[in-house]
Design a protein around this motif. Structure first.
Motif, mmCIF file in Angstrom:
data_model
loop_
_atom_site.group_PDB
_atom_site.id
_atom_site.type_symbol
_atom_site.label_atom_id
_atom_site.label_comp_id
_atom_site.label_asym_id
_atom_site.label_seq_id
_atom_site.Cartn_x
_atom_site.Cartn_y
_atom_site.Cartn_z
ATOM 1 N N GLN A 69 39.583 47.202 30.735
ATOM 2 C CA GLN A 69 38.984 47.425 29.417
ATOM 3 C C GLN A 69 37.505 47.078 29.397
ATOM 4 O OE1 GLN A 69 39.832 48.740 26.664
ATOM 5 N NE2 GLN A 69 42.044 48.775 26.567
ATOM 6 N N SER A 70 37.189 45.881 29.911
ATOM 7 C CA SER A 70 35.808 45.412 29.909
ATOM 8 C C SER A 70 35.539 44.704 31.234
ATOM 9 C CB SER A 70 35.572 44.453 28.735
ATOM 10 O OG SER A 70 36.437 43.338 28.850
ATOM 11 N N MET A 71 34.286 44.469 31.486
ATOM 12 C CA MET A 71 33.915 43.831 32.746
ATOM 13 C C MET A 71 34.050 42.321 32.631
ATOM 14 S SD MET A 71 33.340 46.396 34.583
ATOM 15 C CE MET A 71 32.926 45.455 36.010
ATOM 16 N N PRO A 72 34.782 41.706 33.551
ATOM 17 C CA PRO A 72 34.900 40.245 33.541
ATOM 18 C C PRO A 72 33.539 39.593 33.809
ATOM 19 C CG PRO A 72 36.306 41.226 35.243
ATOM 20 C CD PRO A 72 35.529 42.316 34.624
ATOM 21 N N GLY A 73 33.317 38.440 33.256
ATOM 22 C CA GLY A 73 32.026 37.773 33.397
ATOM 23 C C GLY A 73 31.946 36.778 34.545
ATOM 24 N N LYS A 74 32.948 36.737 35.386
ATOM 25 C CA LYS A 74 32.975 35.775 36.481
ATOM 26 C C LYS A 74 32.074 36.229 37.629
ATOM 27 C CE LYS A 74 37.659 34.465 35.382
ATOM 28 N NZ LYS A 74 39.049 34.494 35.781
ATOM 29 N N TYR A 75 31.587 35.242 38.376
ATOM 30 C CA TYR A 75 30.719 35.534 39.520
ATOM 31 C C TYR A 75 31.441 36.380 40.563
ATOM 32 C CZ TYR A 75 27.662 34.813 43.525
ATOM 33 O OH TYR A 75 26.846 35.005 44.603
ATOM 34 N N ALA A 76 32.701 36.048 40.829
ATOM 35 C CA ALA A 76 33.474 36.822 41.810
ATOM 36 C C ALA A 76 33.627 38.266 41.356
ATOM 37 C CB ALA A 76 34.842 36.187 42.020
ATOM 38 N N ALA A 77 33.726 38.478 40.052
ATOM 39 C CA ALA A 77 33.842 39.838 39.522
ATOM 40 C C ALA A 77 32.547 40.612 39.758
ATOM 41 C CB ALA A 77 34.173 39.801 38.032
ATOM 42 N N GLU A 78 31.423 39.951 39.621
ATOM 43 C CA GLU A 78 30.137 40.618 39.877
ATOM 44 C C GLU A 78 30.026 41.047 41.332
ATOM 45 O OE1 GLU A 78 26.636 38.601 38.519
ATOM 46 O OE2 GLU A 78 27.552 38.118 36.589
ATOM 47 N N ILE A 79 30.461 40.199 42.226
ATOM 48 C CA ILE A 79 30.428 40.547 43.652
ATOM 49 C C ILE A 79 31.329 41.753 43.915
ATOM 50 C CG2 ILE A 79 31.072 39.758 45.973
ATOM 51 C CD1 ILE A 79 30.209 36.932 45.060
ATOM 52 N N THR A 80 32.532 41.719 43.365
ATOM 53 C CA THR A 80 33.459 42.842 43.525
ATOM 54 C C THR A 80 32.878 44.109 42.921
ATOM 55 O OG1 THR A 80 35.337 41.325 43.481
ATOM 56 C CG2 THR A 80 35.812 43.639 43.032
ATOM 57 N N LEU A 81 32.277 43.984 41.744
ATOM 58 C CA LEU A 81 31.665 45.132 41.076
ATOM 59 C C LEU A 81 30.597 45.771 41.953
ATOM 60 C CD1 LEU A 81 30.892 46.886 38.537
ATOM 61 C CD2 LEU A 81 29.316 45.036 37.983
ATOM 62 N N LEU A 144 40.740 53.891 46.781
ATOM 63 C CA LEU A 144 39.992 52.666 47.007
ATOM 64 C C LEU A 144 39.308 52.206 45.720
ATOM 65 C CD1 LEU A 144 39.264 50.551 49.073
ATOM 66 C CD2 LEU A 144 37.345 51.956 49.787
ATOM 67 N N SER A 145 38.835 53.135 44.910
ATOM 68 C CA SER A 145 38.264 52.770 43.614
ATOM 69 C C SER A 145 39.321 52.107 42.738
ATOM 70 C CB SER A 145 37.694 53.997 42.901
ATOM 71 O OG SER A 145 36.471 54.386 43.480
ATOM 72 N N LEU A 146 40.538 52.623 42.787
ATOM 73 C CA LEU A 146 41.611 52.011 42.003
ATOM 74 C C LEU A 146 41.889 50.586 42.473
ATOM 75 C CD1 LEU A 146 43.687 52.241 39.764
ATOM 76 C CD2 LEU A 146 45.244 53.321 41.419
ATOM 77 N N VAL A 147 41.757 50.334 43.754
ATOM 78 C CA VAL A 147 41.921 48.966 44.275
ATOM 79 C C VAL A 147 40.842 48.066 43.673
ATOM 80 C CG1 VAL A 147 41.788 47.522 46.345
ATOM 81 C CG2 VAL A 147 43.032 49.690 46.415
ATOM 82 N N PHE A 148 39.603 48.543 43.657
ATOM 83 C CA PHE A 148 38.519 47.755 43.064
ATOM 84 C C PHE A 148 38.779 47.528 41.566
ATOM 85 C CE2 PHE A 148 35.947 49.039 46.808
ATOM 86 C CZ PHE A 148 35.441 47.800 47.152
ATOM 87 N N ILE A 149 39.254 48.557 40.871
ATOM 88 C CA ILE A 149 39.545 48.421 39.445
ATOM 89 C C ILE A 149 40.631 47.375 39.232
ATOM 90 C CG2 ILE A 149 40.561 49.645 37.472
ATOM 91 C CD1 ILE A 149 39.032 52.176 38.521
ATOM 92 N N ALA A 150 41.680 47.412 40.077
ATOM 93 C CA ALA A 150 42.765 46.439 39.966
ATOM 94 C C ALA A 150 42.257 45.028 40.228
ATOM 95 C CB ALA A 150 43.880 46.802 40.942
ATOM 96 N N ARG A 151 41.381 44.883 41.212
ATOM 97 C CA ARG A 151 40.801 43.551 41.480
ATOM 98 C C ARG A 151 40.028 43.043 40.258
ATOM 99 N NH1 ARG A 151 37.803 44.393 47.159
ATOM 100 N NH2 ARG A 151 39.614 44.641 48.478
ATOM 101 N N LEU A 152 39.191 43.913 39.716
ATOM 102 C CA LEU A 152 38.394 43.516 38.542
ATOM 103 C C LEU A 152 39.293 43.204 37.355
ATOM 104 C CD1 LEU A 152 35.479 46.064 38.933
ATOM 105 C CD2 LEU A 152 35.278 43.571 39.109
ATOM 106 N N ALA A 153 40.317 44.014 37.144
ATOM 107 C CA ALA A 153 41.228 43.773 36.018
ATOM 108 C C ALA A 153 41.966 42.451 36.173
ATOM 109 C CB ALA A 153 42.217 44.928 35.906
ATOM 110 N N SER A 154 42.262 42.060 37.402
ATOM 111 C CA SER A 154 42.970 40.792 37.625
ATOM 112 C C SER A 154 42.054 39.586 37.359
ATOM 113 C CB SER A 154 43.505 40.733 39.050
ATOM 114 O OG SER A 154 42.454 40.573 39.988
ATOM 115 N N MET A 155 40.765 39.805 37.245
ATOM 116 C CA MET A 155 39.814 38.714 36.998
ATOM 117 C C MET A 155 39.505 38.528 35.515
ATOM 118 S SD MET A 155 37.095 39.355 40.028
ATOM 119 C CE MET A 155 37.605 39.667 41.693
ATOM 120 N N GLU A 156 40.053 39.390 34.653
ATOM 121 C CA GLU A 156 39.768 39.273 33.219
ATOM 122 C C GLU A 156 40.379 38.024 32.654
ATOM 123 O OE1 GLU A 156 39.590 42.805 30.601
ATOM 124 O OE2 GLU A 156 40.528 43.789 32.312
#
Length: 156
Positions: A69-81, A144-156
Motif C-alpha cells: 500500500q505504502s512505502m515502509p519508512g525503515k532503513y532496510a526498506a530503503e535499501i531494498t527499494l 523478481l519485482s514481486l519478490v521485492f514487493i513482498a519484501r517491502l510489504a513484509s517491512m510495513e
C-alpha cells in the motif's frame, strides 16, 4: 644447443601470439558467459523460492491486494527499494520501469500511494534517452519485482 632470442623471426612470433590469444580469449569469453548465465539462473531460482516461502508463511489478510500500500519508512526498506529500482532501471531503463510500475499498480501488486513514490524515485534517475540500451522486461523480471514487493510489504 642454446636459443638466441635475436635469431627469432618477429613476425612469426607475433602471428603465433595472436593466434593463441584469439583462441584463448574466445574460449574464456564463452566460459564466462556460461558461468554468468548459470549464476543469474541460480539467483532467480533463489528469489522465486524466497517468494514462495513468504507466500506460504503470510497470513490471509496480509495477502490481499494491493500487497504494498505504502512505502515502509525503515532503513532496510530503503535499501531494498533502491536495490529493486536499480534492477528495474538496469533491465528496462526509465521508460520501461515507469511502465512496469503502472502495470504493477493496475494488477494490484502496489497501491496508489506506493506507486506514486516509486515513480518519483524513478524519475529522479532520469537521464539521457538510453532506451536503445535496454530491453523489454521479461516474465522473470516481473517475478523478481514481486519478490521485492513482498519484501517491502513484509517491512510495513
Amino acid at each position: 644447443m642454446t636459443l638466441n632470442p635475436r635469431e627469432y623471426d618477429p613476425e612469426e612470433l607475433r602471428t603465433a601470439a595472436q593466434q593463441g590469444d584469439d583462441v584463448n580469449i574466445r574460449e574464456l569469453k564463452k566460459r564466462l558467459a556460461e558461468q554468468e548465465q548459470e549464476s543469474e539462473e541460480a539467483v532467480r531460482s533463489g528469489q522465486l523460492k524466497q517468494l514462495l516461502f513468504m507466500h506460504s508463511s503470510a497470513s490471509e489478510e496480509r495477502l490481499e491486494r494491493p500487497y504494498l500500500q505504502s512505502m515502509p519508512g525503515k532503513y532496510a526498506a530503503e535499501i531494498t527499494l533502491f536495490e529493486w529500482l536499480e534492477f528495474l532501471l538496469e533491465r528496462g531503463g526509465v521508460k520501461r520501469s515507469l511502465q512496469a510500475l503502472d502495470y504493477y499498480e493496475n494488477i494490484g501488486w502496489i497501491g496508489e500511494e506506493a506507486s506514486e513514490k516509486l515513480r518519483n524515485h524513478v524519475r529522479g534517475f532520469a537521464g539521457p534517452a538510453d532506451e536503445e540500451d535496454h530491453a523489454d522486461l521479461e516474465m522473470a523480471d516481473h517475478v523478481l519485482s514481486l519478490v521485492f514487493i513482498a519484501r517491502l510489504a513484509s517491512m510495513e
